[in-house]
Design a protein around this motif. Structure first.
Motif, PDB file in Angstrom:
ATOM      1  N   ARG A  13     -14.519   3.379  -8.911  1.00 33.53           N
ATOM      2  CA  ARG A  13     -13.554   3.390  -9.747  1.00 33.53           C
ATOM      3  C   ARG A  13     -13.301   4.524 -10.778  1.00 33.53           C
ATOM      4  NH1 ARG A  13     -15.107  -2.211 -10.355  1.00 33.53           N
ATOM      5  NH2 ARG A  13     -13.829  -3.641  -8.746  1.00 33.53           N
ATOM      6  N   GLU A  14     -14.459   4.950 -11.403  1.00 36.85           N
ATOM      7  CA  GLU A  14     -14.437   5.719 -12.506  1.00 36.85           C
ATOM      8  C   GLU A  14     -14.305   7.161 -11.991  1.00 36.85           C
ATOM      9  OE1 GLU A  14     -18.539   5.715 -13.839  1.00 36.85           O
ATOM     10  OE2 GLU A  14     -18.197   3.993 -15.112  1.00 36.85           O
ATOM     11  N   LYS A  27     -19.035   0.618  -9.667  1.00 36.02           N
ATOM     12  CA  LYS A  27     -18.091   0.893 -10.849  1.00 36.02           C
ATOM     13  C   LYS A  27     -17.817   2.593 -10.513  1.00 36.02           C
ATOM     14  CE  LYS A  27     -19.392  -2.554 -13.951  1.00 36.02           C
ATOM     15  NZ  LYS A  27     -20.029  -2.806 -15.484  1.00 36.02           N
ATOM     16  N   PRO A  71      -4.296   2.239 -12.786  1.00 36.98           N
ATOM     17  CA  PRO A  71      -4.792   0.881 -12.255  1.00 36.98           C
ATOM     18  C   PRO A  71      -4.246   0.343 -11.058  1.00 36.98           C
ATOM     19  CG  PRO A  71      -4.183   0.809 -14.782  1.00 36.98           C
ATOM     20  CD  PRO A  71      -3.749   2.131 -14.073  1.00 36.98           C
ATOM     21  N   ILE A  84      -8.368   1.266  -3.558  1.00 33.38           N
ATOM     22  CA  ILE A  84      -9.928   1.162  -3.650  1.00 33.38           C
ATOM     23  C   ILE A  84     -10.240  -0.229  -3.484  1.00 33.38           C
ATOM     24  CG2 ILE A  84     -11.781   1.669  -5.064  1.00 33.38           C
ATOM     25  CD1 ILE A  84     -10.537   3.910  -6.125  1.00 33.38           C
ATOM     26  N   ASP A  85      -9.717  -0.992  -4.430  1.00 33.23           N
ATOM     27  CA  ASP A  85     -10.263  -2.581  -4.711  1.00 33.23           C
ATOM     28  C   ASP A  85      -9.836  -3.253  -3.404  1.00 33.23           C
ATOM     29  OD1 ASP A  85     -11.113  -1.609  -6.940  1.00 33.23           O
ATOM     30  OD2 ASP A  85      -9.644  -2.652  -7.994  1.00 33.23           O
ATOM     31  N   ALA A 113     -12.142   7.479  -9.510  1.00 34.85           N
ATOM     32  CA  ALA A 113     -10.653   7.500  -9.179  1.00 34.85           C
ATOM     33  C   ALA A 113      -9.934   7.692 -10.527  1.00 34.85           C
ATOM     34  CB  ALA A 113     -10.156   6.267  -8.400  1.00 34.85           C
ATOM     35  N   SER A 114     -10.422   7.311 -11.471  1.00 34.81           N
ATOM     36  CA  SER A 114      -9.830   7.727 -12.872  1.00 34.81           C
ATOM     37  C   SER A 114      -9.859   8.861 -13.327  1.00 34.81           C
ATOM     38  CB  SER A 114     -10.562   6.694 -13.799  1.00 34.81           C
ATOM     39  OG  SER A 114     -10.517   5.322 -13.496  1.00 34.81           O
ATOM     40  N   ARG A 150      -5.763   2.092  -8.312  1.00 36.98           N
ATOM     41  CA  ARG A 150      -6.977   1.740  -7.911  1.00 36.98           C
ATOM     42  C   ARG A 150      -7.047   0.400  -7.210  1.00 36.98           C
ATOM     43  NH1 ARG A 150      -7.953   3.666 -13.339  1.00 36.98           N
ATOM     44  NH2 ARG A 150      -7.967   1.567 -14.033  1.00 36.98           N
ATOM     45  N   LEU A 151      -6.162  -0.464  -7.705  1.00 38.20           N
ATOM     46  CA  LEU A 151      -6.029  -1.637  -7.039  1.00 38.20           C
ATOM     47  C   LEU A 151      -5.749  -1.396  -5.407  1.00 38.20           C
ATOM     48  CD1 LEU A 151      -6.217  -4.579  -7.093  1.00 38.20           C
ATOM     49  CD2 LEU A 151      -3.832  -4.613  -7.690  1.00 38.20           C
ATOM     50  N   TYR A 202     -15.111  -8.680  -5.730  1.00 37.63           N
ATOM     51  CA  TYR A 202     -14.514  -7.480  -6.757  1.00 37.63           C
ATOM     52  C   TYR A 202     -15.636  -6.941  -7.554  1.00 37.63           C
ATOM     53  CZ  TYR A 202     -11.666  -5.614 -10.335  1.00 37.63           C
ATOM     54  OH  TYR A 202     -11.106  -4.535 -11.422  1.00 37.63           O
TER      55      TYR A 202
END
Length: 287
Positions: free
Chosen positions: A185-186, A182, A195, A202-203, A188-189, A198-199, A177
Motif C-alpha cells: 500500500r505504501e 503494508k 484510497p 490492490i486490496d 502504491a501511495s 488502492r482498494l 485485509y
C-alpha cells in the motif's frame, strides 16, 4: 525406508479412516436404501423397495420447488449482504481494531448466540400484537407493517440472518485485509494511487480468493438455514417461508414420509456435489 514410512502413515490413518467410514459411510448407505424405499416410522426396519418413486414424488411436488426457490433467494441475498457489509466493516474498522484488538471479541458476540434463540428473540420483538417495535411504530406513526406476515417475512428473515452472521464475514475479511503487506500500500501511495485506487487495484484483487470463499460459505450456511426461520415464521402462510430444511423436516416428522424426505436430502447432496465439482474445476483452471 520410504515403504516403511508409507506403512506407518497408513497405520496412523487407519483409526480415522474407520471412524469416518462408520460415522459417514454407514448413514449414507442407509439413506440410499431409504431413498428408494417406501418407509414410515412403523415400517422403518422393513423398507419396501419402490425404485425412483420417492425422487419422482419430490421433483414433481410444487412445494419442493417453492422451498428450493425460497432457499436459493434467501441464500444469495444473505450471502451478498453479509459479504458487502462485512467487507465495509473490515476496512472501515481496521484502524480501530488494530489499536484495540479486544473490540473484535465484542463484534463476534451475535454469532455466539444459538440461531433458535435469535429467532425467538426477534419473534417477541417483531410480533404484531406483543412486539416492542410494532408498539413504538403504532404509538409514534399510527401504523406498523406486519414484519412476520407473508409480504415482509422474507425481508425480515434476511435482515435477522445478516445481523447475526455478518460478524463471521467481518472476522474472515478483516484477517485477509490485515494480512496484506503494508509496504504494498505504501508503494502504491508513493506512485500516486489514492484510497479508491488502492482498494480496487490492490486490496480487492489480493482478497479475491477470501471473498469467494466467504461468499460460498455464507451461501451454503444460509441455504440450509432451519433454526431461526422455523422459530420466527415456521413454514409461513401457504409455505411462503419454507426452506429446504423445513420441507425435509415436515416430510420426515410431520408427514412421516421418510422415503421422500431422504430422497429430497439426497437430491440436495447431488446438487451440492455438482456445484463443488464445478467450483473445483474453475479454481484449477484459474490456478
Amino acid at each position: 525406508m520410504q515403504s516403511r514410512h508409507l506403512r506407518d502413515g497408513r497405520i496412523l490413518l487407519a483409526p480415522l479412516t474407520i471412524f469416518l467410514l462408520a460415522m459417514l459411510g454407514l448413514p449414507l448407505v442407509v439413506d440410499l436404501i431409504y431413498s428408494v424405499s417406501r418407509v414410515e416410522f412403523r415400517t422403518i426396519l422393513s423398507p419396501e423397495f419402490v425404485g425412483l418413486a420417492n425422487y419422482r414424488s419430490a421433483l414433481t411436488s410444487e412445494s419442493y420447488w417453492q422451498a428450493a426457490w425460497f432457499s436459493l433467494r434467501f441464500g444469495l441475498a444473505c450471502a451478498v449482504a453479509q459479504l458487502l457489509l462485512g467487507l465495509f466493516l473490515a476496512i472501515f474498522l481496521a484502524p480501530l481494531i488494530d489499536r484495540r484488538p479486544w473490540l473484535l471479541a465484542f463484534l463476534m458476540l451475535p454469532m455466539m448466540v444459538a440461531p433458535a434463540l435469535v429467532g425467538l428473540m426477534y419473534r417477541l420483538i417483531l410480533h404484531e400484537f406483543v412486539g416492542v417495535v410494532p408498539w413504538f411504530m403504532f404509538t409514534y406513526f399510527g401504523d406498523s407493517p406486519s414484519f412476520l406476515g407473508p409480504d415482509n417475512a422474507f425481508r425480515t428473515l434476511v435482515v435477522v440472518e445478516v445481523l447475526q452472521w455478518t460478524p463471521f464475514a467481518l472476522l474472515i475479511l478483516y484477517s485477509a485485509y490485515a494480512a496484506i503487506p503494508k509496504d504494498v500500500r505504501e508503494a502504491a501511495s508513493i506512485d500516486g494511487a489514492g484510497p479508491w485506487q488502492r482498494l480496487w487495484r490492490i486490496d480487492l484483487p489480493l482478497m479475491a480468493p477470501v471473498l469467494g470463499a466467504t461468499f460460498f460459505i455464507r451461501f451454503i450456511d444460509s441455504f440450509r438455514v432451519f433454526d431461526n426461520v422455523y422459530t420466527l415464521t415456521g413454514a409461513g402462510a401457504g409455505g411462503a417461508t419454507t426452506t429446504m430444511s423445513i420441507w425435509v423436516y415436515e416430510a420426515f416428522f410431520k408427514s412421516g414420509d421418510i422415503g421422500r424426505a431422504v430422497a429430497a436430502s439426497m437430491l440436495l447432496l447431488i446438487a451440492a456435489w455438482v456445484v463443488l465439482s464445478i467450483v473445483h474445476r474453475l479454481s484449477e483452471r484459474r490456478a
